[in-house]
Write a protein that holds these residues in place. Structure first.
Motif, mmCIF file in Angstrom:
data_model
loop_
_atom_site.group_PDB
_atom_site.id
_atom_site.type_symbol
_atom_site.label_atom_id
_atom_site.label_comp_id
_atom_site.label_asym_id
_atom_site.label_seq_id
_atom_site.Cartn_x
_atom_site.Cartn_y
_atom_site.Cartn_z
ATOM 1 N N LYS B 372 0.825 -1.207 0.000
ATOM 2 C CA LYS B 372 0.000 0.000 0.000
ATOM 3 C C LYS B 372 0.858 1.255 0.000
ATOM 4 O O LYS B 372 0.950 1.980 0.989
ATOM 5 C CB LYS B 372 -0.900 -0.017 1.244
ATOM 6 N N VAL B 373 1.518 1.461 -1.118
ATOM 7 C CA VAL B 373 2.391 2.607 -1.244
ATOM 8 C C VAL B 373 2.299 3.091 -2.690
ATOM 9 O O VAL B 373 2.019 2.295 -3.590
ATOM 10 C CB VAL B 373 3.825 2.214 -0.816
ATOM 11 N N HIS B 392 8.161 6.845 2.819
ATOM 12 C CA HIS B 392 7.425 8.080 2.569
ATOM 13 C C HIS B 392 8.024 8.930 1.460
ATOM 14 O O HIS B 392 7.299 9.428 0.607
ATOM 15 C CB HIS B 392 7.297 8.890 3.857
ATOM 16 N N ALA B 398 1.189 6.558 1.425
ATOM 17 C CA ALA B 398 0.031 5.713 1.126
ATOM 18 C C ALA B 398 -0.777 6.286 -0.024
ATOM 19 O O ALA B 398 -0.901 7.497 -0.144
ATOM 20 C CB ALA B 398 -0.839 5.593 2.363
ATOM 21 N N GLY B 402 -4.992 6.696 2.371
ATOM 22 C CA GLY B 402 -4.910 5.710 3.453
ATOM 23 C C GLY B 402 -3.839 6.107 4.463
ATOM 24 O O GLY B 402 -3.120 7.085 4.284
ATOM 25 N N THR B 403 -3.778 5.359 5.558
ATOM 26 C CA THR B 403 -2.747 5.623 6.557
ATOM 27 C C THR B 403 -1.847 4.407 6.665
ATOM 28 O O THR B 403 -2.338 3.289 6.867
ATOM 29 C CB THR B 403 -3.388 5.870 7.933
ATOM 30 N N ILE B 404 -0.549 4.634 6.523
ATOM 31 C CA ILE B 404 0.367 3.504 6.610
ATOM 32 C C ILE B 404 0.516 3.088 8.061
ATOM 33 O O ILE B 404 0.729 3.907 8.951
ATOM 34 C CB ILE B 404 1.733 3.868 5.997
ATOM 35 N N LYS B 405 0.365 1.788 8.294
ATOM 36 C CA LYS B 405 0.401 1.290 9.658
ATOM 37 C C LYS B 405 1.730 0.632 9.973
ATOM 38 O O LYS B 405 2.241 0.747 11.072
ATOM 39 C CB LYS B 405 -0.732 0.267 9.798
ATOM 40 N N ASP B 447 -1.436 -0.912 5.342
ATOM 41 C CA ASP B 447 -2.164 0.263 5.820
ATOM 42 C C ASP B 447 -3.237 -0.142 6.817
ATOM 43 O O ASP B 447 -3.342 -1.302 7.199
ATOM 44 C CB ASP B 447 -2.721 1.071 4.643
ATOM 45 N N ASP B 448 -4.026 0.843 7.240
ATOM 46 C CA ASP B 448 -4.978 0.568 8.315
ATOM 47 C C ASP B 448 -6.057 -0.441 7.926
ATOM 48 O O ASP B 448 -6.793 -0.911 8.775
ATOM 49 C CB ASP B 448 -5.597 1.874 8.832
#
Ligand SMILES: Cc1cc2nc3c(=O)[nH]c(=O)nc-3n(C[C@H](O)[C@H](O)[C@H](O)COP(=O)(O)O)c2cc1C
Ligand code: SF4
Ligand code: FES
Ligand code: FES
Lengths: 181, 562
Positions: B372-373, B392, B398, B402-405, B447-448
């Motif tokens: 997920k990037v 990053h 992301a 989205g939020t990278i976890k 990601d989340d």
């Protein structure tokens, strides 16, 4: 222990086998073995060649290889069953391979697999009763950049969704089923 | 073949090159996106537009930004103001279709180019280094002349002429290179051990099994710049006194196998492999062995069994391959990327190499960034680069808001590093402290939306499927661990199941025979460490009996008729 009793040790039992049955593919296999000078350590390469020729490895083929490389059939069978890429049952006319490697997994490869599995009524590794479609999985096919990935009859397809994949395999599904099931 | 012949080939190749060069990626990623048709169209259009004198078309390897494939680059000379020389203007096109290809060529005759432009000045390209991938996307993997024009095989010549075998080992030791296959063992030390072990024959083996699903660094090197690996192996052969090499390639990599076959044949024809290389007494041959889909064959003892045509089951070490390897002889076994570093170390010197990276982690490393990037593909950076910079800055964060976890490194033997710890420098030791490993360089961004328990189960299933079955802790343990993880995931488990999970992880880790079993609990343990709350959120309160809806006090068994 029982398995070893009377196990054909190379030549004797297999001497009358293949090559003579007229299938030219055995001769091609013979040529492949010659390229490796019938070396026993080339067994895996030879099995790759055999599978390429025949599509799968059946008992007569394995016996033939054992005979020509002077290896016990148990050893050849043992190797053929150890490795995932060798298949001992025939494949369908078409194959759908869904990648379940990590890059595809995080992009929901399981949804692709489930969609085809449900529509065709077969599980991973099985072939439809009419011999049309084999469904397989593999862990990473390389093009992770375009995950999730499926391979239809050898052609790699990237960025698939369950809908797009079903659309493409529709023609190979057993009669009376379709993607909407 | 002498040095003058080699330089001759290089000079001819450079002279024959038209001033403008169109490079089209023909590595597996772009091929699956349709680059073969693009290449055809480029070649056809150059011919049709009468541009063959001015414009060359090269079928090159991976240009790193695989997610935007097919990629095409155009290099054109521009007269730079002030100085005398000519500079190069480089243009990148992405997601190129065959029609776009026509328009790119049309551009040389004044047409408008409709293809999507990429940005070579973006962080993705600008923040990367080029050591292992220096030729990737530049040389043509199926034409040895282009590798020779990039100074290829000069390092081999140099060691054969100017170095004793011991000096080669010394140079590699001084460079600080550590094995890129996962265990990070110092390469020079390994070479020295094999060199000093007696044996009437010795072998050099290249581990190109790359079993980590979702990682393709090694494949990319083999498909894009195969001669670099051959040259590295030949140098290793000279250093340790071996005349025979084997490359064990994953069966799922048909293109890499084919390119290696071609490369070996071409090098043989020019006398760069075979007998009396560069008219020296040194002979070196390389044979290919294709794997057949078994992750455990990446383990060195299993790999050697497989090369010898047997089932790929590991055997206990010691004895190590360095003393008792292929056919009982001393055997040097290194990863693809380890060998790929060798020609450059010889060419530019151990000190130069040791100046890159950190104190204990020298050089660069190729990572395969996926998941997920935004930018997925190959990333080469000096060791010690913070994870944040890779994910990053280079990766672009992301996609779709989205939020990278977390990032998963090291595949089924590695672990997950949470976003809070992204300032960690990527080195062998720092990742190990976090309960993960660098492995061979796989980096999968989560990601989340990814549930970490599910991630743990995914890898456990992988290990369960791939366990060779030789020893019980791994064969049976992975099955039980997978069952426990499934129970938790399905909301059928309680706190005692997590305790059992931890105890069993510990047992499998410490009692399995080979690295597969020993590392199988890693993804589970690391998610338990950093994402315990995700496990706890799935647990049901109470005892197992309560959860199944049974009365609290179970009927006393004595009441039951016997
Ligand atoms: C289960 C398992 C799988 C492995 N897979 C690979 C692999 O795919 N590629 C690799 O280079 N090393 C792999 N290794 C590590 C090798 O055993 C070996 O340490 C390495 O190839 C040595 O090369 P290096 O010193 O250059 O790193 C694996 C190890 C284990 C235990
Ligand atoms: S740990 Fe697993 S893979 Fe390794 S030898 Fe034991 S059963 Fe086989
Ligand atoms: S994980 Fe599916 S192609 Fe690599
Ligand atoms: S495969 Fe073409 S850029 Fe990586």
């Amino acid at each position: 222990m029982k398995a070893f009793v009377g196990e054909p040790r190379g030549r004797k039992k297999t001497a009358a086998l293949p090559i003579s049955n007229g299938d030219p593919r055995f001769e091609q296999l013979e040529i492949a073995m010659k390229r490796y000078q019938f070396r026993q350590d080339a067994l895996i390469e030879v099995l790759h060649a055999a599978q390429k020729l025949f599509g799968f490895l059946d008992a007569p083929t394995l016996h033939f290889v054992a005979h020509r490389l002077k290896l016990p059939p148990s050893r050849v069978h043992g190797v053929a069953t150890f490795y995932h890429l060798f298949t001992l049952t025939p494949r369908g006319r078409h194959t759908c391979v869904v990648c379940t490697g990590t890059a595809c997994y995080v992009k929901s490869a399981d949804a692709l697999l489930n969609a085809v599995s449900r529509a065709a009524g077969i599980e991973d590794g099985q072939t439809t009763a009419d011999g049309e479609l084999t469904l397989r999985t593999v862990r990473c096919l390389e093009p992770c950049g375009i995950a999730p990935v499926a391979v239809l009859d050898g052609i790699v397809k990237g960025r698939e969704t369950p809908e797009s994949l079903l659309e493409q395999v529709k023609g190979w599904l057993p009669r009376g089923t379709d993607g909407s099931a | 073949m002498e040095l003058t012949d080699l330089l001759d080939i290089a000079a001819k190749e450079r002279q024959a090159r038209p001033p403008h060069l169109i490079r089209c990626c023909t590595a597996a990623g772009c091929l699956s996106a349709g680059s073969a048709a693009v290449l055809d169209r480029l070649r056809g259009a150059v011919h049709d537009e009468g541009l063959t004198e001015r414009v060359g078309v090269a079928a090159v390897g991976c240009m790193r930004l695989c997610c935007q494939g097919p990629l095409v680059r155009v290099d054109s000379p521009v007269a730079s103001s002030g100085t005398e020389g000519v500079g190069m203007k480089e243009e990148l096109y992405q997601r190129v279709t065959p029609d776009d290809a026509g328009s790119i060529v049309g551009g040389f005759n004044g047409g408008t180019v409709t293809a999507n432009k990429g940005d070579l000045n973006s962080a993705f390209f600008q923040l990367q280094s080029s050591v292992i991938l220096e030729n990737s996307g530049r040389v043509e993997p199926e034409r040895i002349e282009t590798y020779i024009a990039a100074e290829g095989y000069q390092s081999l010549h140099r060691v054969l002429r100017n170095f004793t075998p011991a000096q080669v080992v010394e140079e590699i030791t001084r460079s600080g290179l550590r094995g890129r296959g996962g265990a990070a063992y110092p390469t020079g030390v390994k070479w020295a051990t094999v060199a000093k072990n007696p044996g009437e024959k010795k072998y050099v083996v290249c581990n190109a099994d790359e079993g980590d699903p979702g990682a393709f660094m090694n494949r990319s090197v083999l498909e894009s710049d195969p001669h670099r690996v051959l040259e590295g192996m030949a140098i290793a052969g000279y250093a340790i006194g071996a005349n025979q090499g084997y490359i064990y390639v994953r069966g799922e990599y048909p293109l890499a196998v084919q390119r290696l076959h071609t490369a070996i044949a071409q090098a043989g024809r020019l006398g760069l492999l075979g007998s009396h290389i560069f008219s020296s007494p040194f002979d070196f041959r390389i044979d290919l062995r294709t794997g057949a889909g078994a992750f455990v064959c990446g383990e060195e003892t299993a790999l050697m069994a497989s090369i010898m045509g047997q089932r790929g089951t590991p055997t206990p070490r010691p004895p190590y391959p360095a003393e008792h390897g292929l056919w009982g002889m001393p055997t040097l076994l290194n990863n693809v990327e380890t060998y790929a570093n060798v020609p450059t170390i010889i060419r530019r010197g151990a000190d130069w190499f040791a100046s890159i990276g950190t104190e204990k982690n020298k050089g660069t490393k190729v990572f395969c960034l996926t998941g997920k990037v935004v930018n997925t593909g190959l990333v080469e950076v000096p060791l010690g680069t913070p994870l944040r910079k890779i994910v990053h800055d280079i990766g672009g964060g992301a996609p779709d808001g989205g939020t990278i976890k977390a990032v998963q490194t090291g595949g089924p033997s590695g672990g997950c590093i949470p976003a809070e710890l992204f300032d960690t420098p990527v080195e062998y030791d720092s990742l190990a402290r976090l309960g993960s490993i660098m492995g061979s360089g796989g980096m999968i961004v989560l990601d989340d939306k990814n549930n970490m328990v599910d991630v743990a189960r995914y890898f456990m299933q992988f290990c369960m499927d791939e366990s060779c079955g030789k020893c019980v802790p791994c064969r049976a343990g992975t099955v039980q661990l997978h069952r426990l993880l499934t129970r938790i995931l399905e909301g059928r488990a309680g706190a005692e199941d997590v305790q059992q999970l931890e105890a069993l992880c510990d047992m499998v880790k410490h009692t399995s025979l080979c690295g597969l079993g020993q590392a199988a609990p890693n993804p589970t343990l690391s998610t338990l460490r950093f994402f315990r709350h995700e496990y706890e959120a799935l647990l049901k309160p109470g005892s197992p009996a309560q959860r199944m809806g049974l009365p609290l006090v179970a009927p006393v068994s004595a009441n039951r008729p016997r």
